[in-house]
Design a protein around this motif. Structure first.
Motif, short mmCIF file in Angstrom:
data_model
loop_
_atom_site.label_atom_id
_atom_site.label_comp_id
_atom_site.label_asym_id
_atom_site.label_seq_id
_atom_site.Cartn_x
_atom_site.Cartn_y
_atom_site.Cartn_z
N UNK A 140 -110.60 -35.89 55.73
CA UNK A 140 -110.42 -34.69 56.53
C UNK A 140 -111.11 -33.52 55.83
N UNK A 141 -111.43 -32.50 56.62
CA UNK A 141 -112.01 -31.28 56.10
C UNK A 141 -111.05 -30.14 56.41
N UNK A 142 -110.65 -29.39 55.38
CA UNK A 142 -109.67 -28.32 55.55
C UNK A 142 -110.20 -27.04 54.90
N UNK A 143 -109.76 -25.87 55.39
CA UNK A 143 -110.22 -24.61 54.79
C UNK A 143 -109.55 -24.28 53.46
N UNK A 144 -108.38 -24.87 53.20
CA UNK A 144 -107.68 -24.61 51.94
C UNK A 144 -106.75 -25.77 51.63
N UNK A 145 -106.15 -25.74 50.44
CA UNK A 145 -105.23 -26.80 50.01
C UNK A 145 -103.77 -26.42 50.20
N UNK A 146 -103.51 -25.37 50.97
CA UNK A 146 -102.13 -24.98 51.25
C UNK A 146 -101.38 -26.13 51.91
N UNK A 147 -100.10 -26.22 51.62
CA UNK A 147 -99.26 -27.28 52.16
C UNK A 147 -99.32 -27.32 53.68
N UNK A 148 -99.22 -26.17 54.35
CA UNK A 148 -99.19 -26.17 55.81
C UNK A 148 -100.53 -26.60 56.40
N UNK A 166 -91.88 -26.32 57.13
CA UNK A 166 -91.84 -25.86 55.74
C UNK A 166 -90.77 -24.79 55.57
N UNK A 167 -90.78 -23.83 56.50
CA UNK A 167 -89.82 -22.72 56.43
C UNK A 167 -88.39 -23.22 56.54
N UNK A 168 -88.19 -24.28 57.32
CA UNK A 168 -86.85 -24.84 57.53
C UNK A 168 -86.41 -25.77 56.40
N UNK A 169 -87.27 -25.96 55.40
CA UNK A 169 -86.92 -26.79 54.26
C UNK A 169 -87.04 -28.28 54.52
N UNK A 170 -87.84 -28.67 55.55
CA UNK A 170 -87.97 -30.08 55.93
C UNK A 170 -89.18 -30.76 55.30
N UNK A 171 -89.88 -30.05 54.43
CA UNK A 171 -91.08 -30.60 53.79
C UNK A 171 -90.89 -30.59 52.28
N UNK A 172 -91.16 -31.73 51.65
CA UNK A 172 -91.04 -31.82 50.20
C UNK A 172 -92.40 -32.16 49.59
N UNK A 177 -88.50 -29.25 47.46
CA UNK A 177 -88.71 -28.53 48.72
C UNK A 177 -89.93 -27.63 48.60
N UNK A 178 -90.87 -27.77 49.55
CA UNK A 178 -92.13 -27.02 49.50
C UNK A 178 -91.95 -25.61 50.02
N UNK A 179 -92.76 -24.71 49.53
CA UNK A 179 -92.80 -23.34 50.04
C UNK A 179 -94.18 -23.11 50.67
N UNK A 180 -94.27 -22.04 51.45
CA UNK A 180 -95.53 -21.75 52.15
C UNK A 180 -96.67 -21.45 51.18
N UNK A 181 -96.34 -21.04 49.96
CA UNK A 181 -97.39 -20.66 48.99
C UNK A 181 -97.92 -21.85 48.20
N UNK A 182 -97.25 -22.99 48.28
CA UNK A 182 -97.66 -24.15 47.48
C UNK A 182 -99.02 -24.69 47.91
N UNK A 183 -99.79 -25.14 46.93
CA UNK A 183 -101.05 -25.79 47.20
C UNK A 183 -101.00 -27.23 46.69
N UNK A 184 -101.74 -28.10 47.34
CA UNK A 184 -101.74 -29.51 46.98
C UNK A 184 -102.92 -29.82 46.07
N UNK A 188 -101.03 -35.70 44.78
CA UNK A 188 -99.77 -35.15 45.28
C UNK A 188 -99.22 -35.95 46.45
N UNK A 189 -97.89 -36.06 46.47
CA UNK A 189 -97.16 -36.78 47.52
C UNK A 189 -96.39 -35.76 48.35
N UNK A 190 -96.56 -35.83 49.67
CA UNK A 190 -95.91 -34.90 50.59
C UNK A 190 -95.04 -35.69 51.56
#
Length: 220
Positions: A140-148, A166-172, A177-184, A188-190
Motif C-alpha cells: 500500500x501507499x500512504x501519506x504518513x505512518x499514523x495509526x489511523x 481509535x478514539x473509542x479505545x478499540x484499536x491496540x 491502546x492506540x492514540x491518534x498521535x501514534x505512528x507505526x 508493528x502489530x495492530x
C-alpha cells in the motif's frame, strides 16, 4: 445518493459506481433508514473503493458486478494509477493491488472493455491470481505512518471511521491502546476490534511523490 435511493424505493435493483469508504458508509446508513438492503462489492478483499447495490427487501440476492483485471505493467503503483485515471472514468476505477507478476485492478465490465479498446494489456484475472479473502500480504501507499492512516488503508475503511475506533479505545498498537498521535513502524502489530489485525512487514521507502510504501500482512 438520493437518486440511487429514489430508484431503489421504486422496487428496482440499483448499482452505484465505485465509492470511497466514507461515501459507502453514509449510503449504507441512509439505505437502512429507508428499509432498503445494500450489498457492497470491491472485487478485491478489504477493498477501500466498492460498488454498492441497493435493492428492496423482497429480492433475496444480487450479483457481484465487479471484475478483477490482471495488468502487466512496467512501472510503479503510482505510475499505473496515473495511467488508469487518464484511461478510465472515476466510476470504473476500484482498488489496485500489486503482485509479483503485475497488478490487479477492480473494475466493471465496461472498464475492462475500455482498457482493451485502448490497447492496454488487460485480462480478467484467473482464480489462482486472486488474493485469499481472509489473510494476505499487500503493498500500500500512504501519506504518513499514523495509526489511523495505515489502519484505514489496510482494512479498506474510511479514515474517519477508523479514527472513531481509535478514539473509542478499540484499536491496540503493540498490545497497548492506540492514540491518534501514534505512528507505526516496521514490525508493528495492530489490532482493531471488529476489523482484524495487521502487521507492518516492511517499510519499502518513499515514492517519488513523498508518500510511503508499506508491505502489510492483513488478517481479518
Amino acid at each position: 445518493m438520493q437518486e440511487y435511493l429514489k430508484k431503489a424505493r421504486g422496487g428496482r435493483v440499483v448499482q452505484t459506481p465505485f465509492l470511497e469508504a466514507e461515501a459507502l458508509e453514509e449510503l449504507r446508513r441512509l439505505a437502512k433508514q429507508e428499509g432498503l438492503r445494500l450489498e457492497a462489492f470491491g472485487g478485491l478483499p478489504l477493498a477501500s473503493r466498492q460498488v454498492a447495490v441497493l435493492f428492496p427487501e423482497h429480492i433475496p440476492v444480487v450479483a457481484d458486478p465487479t471484475r478483477v483485471v490482471f495488468l502487466a505493467f512496467e512501472g510503479d503503483l503510482e505510475a499505473l494509477e496515473d495511467k488508469l485515471r487518464a484511461a478510465l472514468e472515476p466510476e470504473l476505477l476500484g482498488d489496485i493491488e500489486e503482485t509479483r507478476e503485475g497488478f490487479l485492478l477492480a473494475t466493471l465490465p465496461k472498464g475492462l472493455k475500455t482498457l482493451q479498446d485502448l490497447g492496454i494489456q488487460a485480462q480478467e484475472a484467473a482464480p489462482e491470481q486472486l488474493p485469499k479473502a481472509r489473510e494476505r500480504t499487500r503493498s500500500v501507499v500512504v501519506p504518513s505512518l499514523r495509526v489511523d492512516v495505515v489502519g484505514a488503508k489496510g482494512f479498506g475503511v474510511s479514515r474517519t471511521y477508523f479514527a472513531q475506533g481509535v478514539k473509542a479505545g478499540k484499536v491496540k498498537l503493540r498490545g497497548k491502546t492506540a492514540s491518534a498521535r501514534d505512528e507505526m513502524a516496521e514490525g508493528d502489530y495492530l489490532l482493531a476490534e471488529g476489523l482484524g489485525s495487521l502487521v507492518v512487514k516492511k517499510v519499502l521507502g518513499q515514492t517519488k511523490r513523498g508518500n510511503i510504501k508499506l508491505e502489510l500482512e492483513v488478517l481479518r
